[in-house]
Every structure is written in structure tokens, then in C-alpha cells.
Write a protein that holds these residues in place. Structure first.
Motif, PDB file in Angstrom:
ATOM      1  N   GLN A 273      41.884  42.023  38.168  1.00  0.00           N
ATOM      2  CA  GLN A 273      40.530  41.620  38.536  1.00  0.00           C
ATOM      3  C   GLN A 273      40.398  40.110  38.352  1.00  0.00           C
ATOM      4  O   GLN A 273      40.953  39.551  37.405  1.00  0.00           O
ATOM      5  CB  GLN A 273      39.511  42.342  37.664  1.00  0.00           C
ATOM      6  CG  GLN A 273      39.480  43.851  37.875  1.00  0.00           C
ATOM      7  CD  GLN A 273      38.454  44.508  36.968  1.00  0.00           C
ATOM      8  OE1 GLN A 273      37.290  44.641  37.320  1.00  0.00           O
ATOM      9  NE2 GLN A 273      38.900  44.933  35.805  1.00  0.00           N
TER      10      GLN A 273
ATOM     11  N   HIS B 156      32.330  46.616  35.745  1.00  0.00           N
ATOM     12  CA  HIS B 156      33.642  46.590  36.379  1.00  0.00           C
ATOM     13  C   HIS B 156      34.615  47.379  35.515  1.00  0.00           C
ATOM     14  O   HIS B 156      34.263  47.854  34.429  1.00  0.00           O
ATOM     15  CB  HIS B 156      34.119  45.148  36.537  1.00  0.00           C
ATOM     16  CG  HIS B 156      33.158  44.275  37.279  1.00  0.00           C
ATOM     17  ND1 HIS B 156      33.067  44.252  38.645  1.00  0.00           N
ATOM     18  CD2 HIS B 156      32.220  43.397  36.820  1.00  0.00           C
ATOM     19  CE1 HIS B 156      32.127  43.400  39.012  1.00  0.00           C
ATOM     20  NE2 HIS B 156      31.593  42.873  37.931  1.00  0.00           N
ATOM     21  N   THR B 157      35.841  47.535  35.979  1.00  0.00           N
ATOM     22  CA  THR B 157      36.852  48.231  35.193  1.00  0.00           C
ATOM     23  C   THR B 157      37.061  47.480  33.879  1.00  0.00           C
ATOM     24  O   THR B 157      37.328  46.275  33.885  1.00  0.00           O
ATOM     25  CB  THR B 157      38.186  48.289  35.962  1.00  0.00           C
ATOM     26  OG1 THR B 157      37.969  48.931  37.212  1.00  0.00           O
ATOM     27  CG2 THR B 157      39.238  49.049  35.166  1.00  0.00           C
TER      28      THR B 157
ATOM     29  N   PHE C  21      32.804  43.509  31.690  1.00  0.00           N
ATOM     30  CA  PHE C  21      34.210  43.902  31.817  1.00  0.00           C
ATOM     31  C   PHE C  21      34.704  44.632  30.563  1.00  0.00           C
ATOM     32  O   PHE C  21      35.897  44.676  30.280  1.00  0.00           O
ATOM     33  CB  PHE C  21      35.070  42.673  32.087  1.00  0.00           C
ATOM     34  CG  PHE C  21      34.826  42.068  33.451  1.00  0.00           C
ATOM     35  CD1 PHE C  21      35.544  42.501  34.558  1.00  0.00           C
ATOM     36  CD2 PHE C  21      33.853  41.100  33.614  1.00  0.00           C
ATOM     37  CE1 PHE C  21      35.304  41.960  35.821  1.00  0.00           C
ATOM     38  CE2 PHE C  21      33.602  40.546  34.875  1.00  0.00           C
ATOM     39  CZ  PHE C  21      34.342  40.985  35.985  1.00  0.00           C
TER      40      PHE C  21
ATOM     41  N   ALA D  13      36.216  40.037  41.579  1.00  0.00           N
ATOM     42  CA  ALA D  13      35.280  40.966  40.945  1.00  0.00           C
ATOM     43  C   ALA D  13      33.892  40.354  40.895  1.00  0.00           C
ATOM     44  O   ALA D  13      32.884  41.036  41.061  1.00  0.00           O
ATOM     45  CB  ALA D  13      35.756  41.310  39.531  1.00  0.00           C
TER      46      ALA D  13
END
Length: 230
Positions: free
Chosen positions: A190, A4-5, A223, A209
């Protein structure tokens, strides 16, 4: 590699996520409404979760047609909270994750619908652990939080209070309540959702997320956070 970001800051909800307080809320609430021959159902509880104290009181008074003002209802609940809240336990995985992030100097805060009075009761047994958080936003008492969850106010205020005021996309929110998922998503952050097993997932799944069964399943490296030591 992050799935994920990558994030730099973390905000936790508290009740039902870090502390097993939701079971005690249910017990306290039923003790109050039972006097009037009423039953506190999951459907009502789901609407209350994550909201500030006054909004929660209005929801249950209207739903069960209680002959009480919000203030009267809250005072009756506080009598129960004084007995129950100091006994509340941590939920699985909570202490491990908090200490891991603290060890790696990841800025952390709490954003909860709780009052300071209830927060102090619930952290009675856990003061040392909760002292590692950078700050705590108590939505029911905080004048900067104009609207409780599902509005994004508490998370936006919480993020601004970090020393470097990170952009929303750099903040990871942990929530158990559908209203909290809505709030985190509306804040542009998120969200890791750890829902009650009775929660309806479909209306909120797209705002998360990842959905987990407990904090024990969380993988920080997904993450961009430091992984647990093997």
C-alpha cells in the motif's frame, strides 16, 4: 477501525518526503546545466524523481543534449551537493511521525535512490533522528537492487531486511515521486502518496491507498497503526 488493510511495517522514501532535498536537487542541477545554456524543467525532474543516480544522469543528459558522460555530469553535481545538502531541513510532519512510530515499536526503514555519500551529506543535521530506522536501502549503491524505481526492487529488498520479512501487504510505503508510487504498487504494498503540487495525479491515483498534501495529514489508525496521542 482501519480504513485500509492493517500494516505492521513502514518504508519511507527520503528526498521530497522526509527531507526538503528536492528543492536543493533542482538548485544544484540548474547550476550544472545552466553553464551549457540549458534549463532544468519540471517535466525532466518528474522523470528523474526516485531513480538511482546513474539513471537520473542519463535522463537529463539525453533530454538536454549535454556534452557530458554520466560520470562527468554526476561529478559536477556532487560539487554542488557538497555545498547544499548538509543544510537540508526536515519536511512538515516528518519528525512527529517517525518518533511516534518508533515510540510504538513499529519497524521502519528507508528505501531511497540516493548514494551513501549523498545520504550522509543530507542527514548531517539529522543523524539522531535517522538512527531510529531499522535499516536503509540506498538503491544507487546496493548490489541487491538490480533496477531502480519504478521497478519494485528497492522496496522488496527493504522488506526482506526486516527481521521478520513481512509480506508485502503488511508494508506501508510513503512516497512523493510518481516513480516511487509505481515501485511500491509493483511490490504489492500500500502506498501513501504525498505528491508535488505540479504532479499529474491521474496516471497514478489508482495505485495509491491515499493521497495527502503533507505528512501532517497522515492518520496512522487508518492503517491499523497506533493513533497519535490526543
Amino acid at each position: 477501525m482501519s480504513a485500509h488493510t492493517p500494516v505492521t511495517h513502514v518504508i519511507f522514501d527520503m528526498d521530497g518526503l522526509l527531507l526538503d532535498a528536492e528543492t536543493l536537487y533542482t538548485e544544484a542541477t540548474q547550476a550544472v546545466v545552466g553553464v551549457y545554456g540549458k534549463t532544468f524543467t519540471w517535466q525532466i525532474k518528474c522523470r528523474q524523481m526516485g531513480r538511482n543516480q546513474k539513471d537520473s544522469a542519463k535522463i537529463i543528459i539525453d533530454a538536454l543534449d549535454l556534452p557530458l558522460t554520466p560520470e562527468e555530469y554526476i561529478n559536477k553535481c556532487i560539487e554542488q551537493y557538497n555545498i547544499l545538502f548538509p543544510t537540508v531541513d526536515l519536511l512538515p510532519g516528518a519528525e512527529k511521525l517517525i518518533r511516534h512510530l518508533h515510540k510504538h515499536h513499529i519497524p521502519m526503514a528507508i528505501a531511497t535512490g540516493s548514494t551513501k555519500y549523498n545520504y550522509d551529506l543530507k542527514t548531517t543535521k539529522h543523524k539522531e533522528l535517522f538512527s531510529v530506522f531499522d535499516h536503509v536501502v540506498l538503491s544507487s549503491d546496493d548490489p541487491e537492487v538490480k533496477h531502480g524505481k519504478p521497478a519494485p526492487d528497492c522496496f522488496l529488498v527493504c522488506a526482506r531486511r526486516f527481521r521478520d520479512s513481512p509480506a508485502p501487504e503488511k508494508v506501508l510505503v510513503f512516497e512523493d515521486a510518481p516513480n516511487g508510487v509505481d515501485a511500491g504498487h509493483a511490490a504489492g504494498m500500500q502506498v501513501v502518496w504525498i505528491p508535488d503540487e505540479r504532479a499529474e495525479l491521474d496516471g497514478h491515483k489508482h495505485k495509491t491507498a491515499v493521497i495527502l498534501k503533507s505528512l501532517e495529514e497522515f492518520k496512522p489508525e487508518e492503517f491499523g497503526l497506533p493513533p497519535y496521542d490526543s
